[in-house]
Write a protein that holds these residues in place. Sequence first.
Motif, short mmCIF file in Angstrom:
data_model
loop_
_atom_site.label_atom_id
_atom_site.label_comp_id
_atom_site.label_asym_id
_atom_site.label_seq_id
_atom_site.Cartn_x
_atom_site.Cartn_y
_atom_site.Cartn_z
N TYR A 47 4.72 -1.67 -10.69
CA TYR A 47 5.47 -2.72 -10.04
C TYR A 47 4.66 -3.36 -8.92
O TYR A 47 4.18 -2.66 -8.02
CB TYR A 47 6.76 -2.16 -9.41
CG TYR A 47 7.80 -1.65 -10.37
CD1 TYR A 47 8.67 -2.52 -11.00
CD2 TYR A 47 7.92 -0.28 -10.61
CE1 TYR A 47 9.66 -2.04 -11.86
CE2 TYR A 47 8.89 0.20 -11.47
CZ TYR A 47 9.77 -0.68 -12.10
OH TYR A 47 10.73 -0.20 -12.95
N TYR A 48 4.39 -4.62 -8.97
CA TYR A 48 4.20 -5.54 -7.86
C TYR A 48 2.93 -5.42 -7.04
O TYR A 48 2.76 -6.16 -6.08
CB TYR A 48 5.41 -5.50 -6.93
CG TYR A 48 6.73 -5.62 -7.67
CD1 TYR A 48 6.78 -6.24 -8.93
CD2 TYR A 48 7.91 -5.12 -7.15
CE1 TYR A 48 7.97 -6.35 -9.63
CE2 TYR A 48 9.11 -5.23 -7.85
CZ TYR A 48 9.14 -5.84 -9.10
OH TYR A 48 10.31 -5.93 -9.79
N GLY A 87 -0.98 -3.24 -16.99
CA GLY A 87 0.31 -3.88 -17.21
C GLY A 87 1.11 -4.03 -15.94
O GLY A 87 0.69 -3.62 -14.85
N ILE A 88 2.28 -4.61 -16.08
CA ILE A 88 3.22 -4.80 -14.98
C ILE A 88 4.62 -4.56 -15.52
O ILE A 88 4.89 -4.81 -16.70
CB ILE A 88 3.11 -6.23 -14.39
CG1 ILE A 88 4.09 -6.42 -13.22
CG2 ILE A 88 3.35 -7.29 -15.46
CD1 ILE A 88 3.96 -7.77 -12.52
N VAL A 94 8.92 -12.34 -6.04
CA VAL A 94 9.41 -11.04 -6.52
C VAL A 94 9.35 -10.01 -5.40
O VAL A 94 10.32 -9.28 -5.15
CB VAL A 94 8.57 -10.57 -7.73
CG1 VAL A 94 8.97 -9.15 -8.15
CG2 VAL A 94 8.74 -11.52 -8.91
N ARG A 95 8.22 -9.94 -4.73
CA ARG A 95 8.04 -8.97 -3.65
C ARG A 95 9.04 -9.19 -2.53
O ARG A 95 9.64 -8.24 -2.00
CB ARG A 95 6.61 -9.08 -3.09
CG ARG A 95 5.53 -8.55 -4.03
CD ARG A 95 4.16 -8.93 -3.51
NE ARG A 95 3.09 -8.19 -4.18
CZ ARG A 95 1.80 -8.45 -4.00
NH1 ARG A 95 1.42 -9.41 -3.17
NH2 ARG A 95 0.89 -7.72 -4.64
N GLU A 96 9.25 -10.45 -2.14
CA GLU A 96 10.15 -10.76 -1.03
C GLU A 96 11.58 -10.35 -1.37
O GLU A 96 12.27 -9.70 -0.56
CB GLU A 96 10.09 -12.25 -0.71
CG GLU A 96 11.00 -12.66 0.44
CD GLU A 96 10.93 -14.15 0.74
OE1 GLU A 96 11.66 -14.60 1.65
OE2 GLU A 96 10.17 -14.86 0.05
N VAL A 134 2.32 -0.83 -0.92
CA VAL A 134 3.54 -0.08 -1.22
C VAL A 134 4.73 -1.03 -1.30
O VAL A 134 5.05 -1.73 -0.33
CB VAL A 134 3.82 1.00 -0.16
CG1 VAL A 134 5.12 1.73 -0.47
CG2 VAL A 134 2.65 1.98 -0.09
N TYR A 135 5.39 -1.05 -2.45
CA TYR A 135 6.64 -1.78 -2.63
C TYR A 135 7.69 -0.76 -3.05
O TYR A 135 7.54 -0.10 -4.08
CB TYR A 135 6.47 -2.92 -3.65
CG TYR A 135 5.60 -3.99 -3.06
CD1 TYR A 135 6.15 -4.99 -2.26
CD2 TYR A 135 4.22 -3.95 -3.22
CE1 TYR A 135 5.34 -5.94 -1.64
CE2 TYR A 135 3.40 -4.90 -2.60
CZ TYR A 135 3.97 -5.89 -1.82
OH TYR A 135 3.17 -6.82 -1.20
#
Length: 431
Positions: free
Chosen positions: A74-75, A97-98, A147-149, A195-196
């Motif tokens: 992720y991200y 990948g994501i 996406v992160r926000e 880090v997300y």
Amino acid sequence: MQTAHVPAESSLFMEPGEPDSLPADSPVSEVSAVRPRVNAHIHLPPNFSAFDTVAQAVDLAADQDVRILGASNYYDFRVYSEFAALALRRGVFPLFGIEIISLLGDLEEAGIRVNDPVNPGKMYLCGKGIALFDPMSEEAAGLLAVVREKDSERMNRMTTRLALRFSSAGLETGIDAIAVKKEVVGRHGCPEDTVYLQERHVAQSFQEAVFQRLQGDERAALLLRAFGAPAAAPEDAAGVQSEIRSLLMKAGKPAYVEETFVGFDHARRLILALGGIPSYPTLADGASTICQFETPVTDLINAIVARGVYAAELIPIRNSPDQLVRYVEALRSAGLVVTAGTEHNTRDMLPLEPTCVDGQPIPVAIQEIFWEGACVIAAHQHLVLRGEQGYVDSEGRLNSAYGSGDARIAAFRDLGADVILDYQRTAGGWR
């Protein structure tokens, strides 16, 4: 077209004599004769993961003779440079990948569960063979920033609500999102800006705070007040983490925060901007009642193809062999590329070679389909790194150079197998 940057020693660019392009009618590759073990989907730290380090994941793959390993983080992708370098040293072919969480508003309103068994309208979407992530384009960076926000804001609010819940139950944890991030950094030695947070990170922080401060009956009593029901096993760290999520963080629970995920089109566009192939992660009987979106399987196929998704992935440990066969055969017969993985997104250290539920073996014919899918991803990744047309283009359209879907898959399978074989030779053989 931009190309991904990886350290020179781990480059996926091959030496002269490498497979240059897709042959119109290529023979079965040498490597196909002895099919390596494949896992196309794990999570690497700082994502919540069974692994403490990237090196641990790669070493375990090599030691268990899993020779094609795909990460679906992720991200943030800075960890992929380390992944590529370590994979080359151990003779493990890396797939990049994501995974993205999206929300389909119309399905949410209709109460239709997609591939989340609890939350209607919530769809996990994977991108396979992403190659344009370092440096990434301005478009990709902008899409990813949204996406992160959205994700970070939701996790901040959820952490605050969880802290209030434990405070009202009698435990001042002092935990906020910053504190959770610092714990992840301390655990994995990663930069804080990579880090997300995921729900599992937050649940682990609160579980550890409870376990550090309370024992025995006091712990059980605190959890009873926080959960509103007795903890199933107050001494089981993983079990308490799971209950924090299910009893406090899910829809309708005290710490739940309304989903703020991006829409499907945004998620798909991001995958394409990163040079990947959109892929639908399929639960099948991984949900105790199969999600409405996924049954019957013919409707699932029609729904994802209509959305421009031409690949699917399963996590077989969720599935019975019979159900796995039924879904994989239907997906592949419809012309979709199919892969498989284990996720390793809990603290349970499962074997890296995928198996069905309760460790039952995957039927050989299905293993061949998963191997084929990994080869297609490897070929796509290889071509996009070279600035060439992959399995899909930047708009998500299938490569049109082939007369049929089967011909397209066969050509990419054979190129991918040759790319993997050349990589094996570069790495000095599987060892």
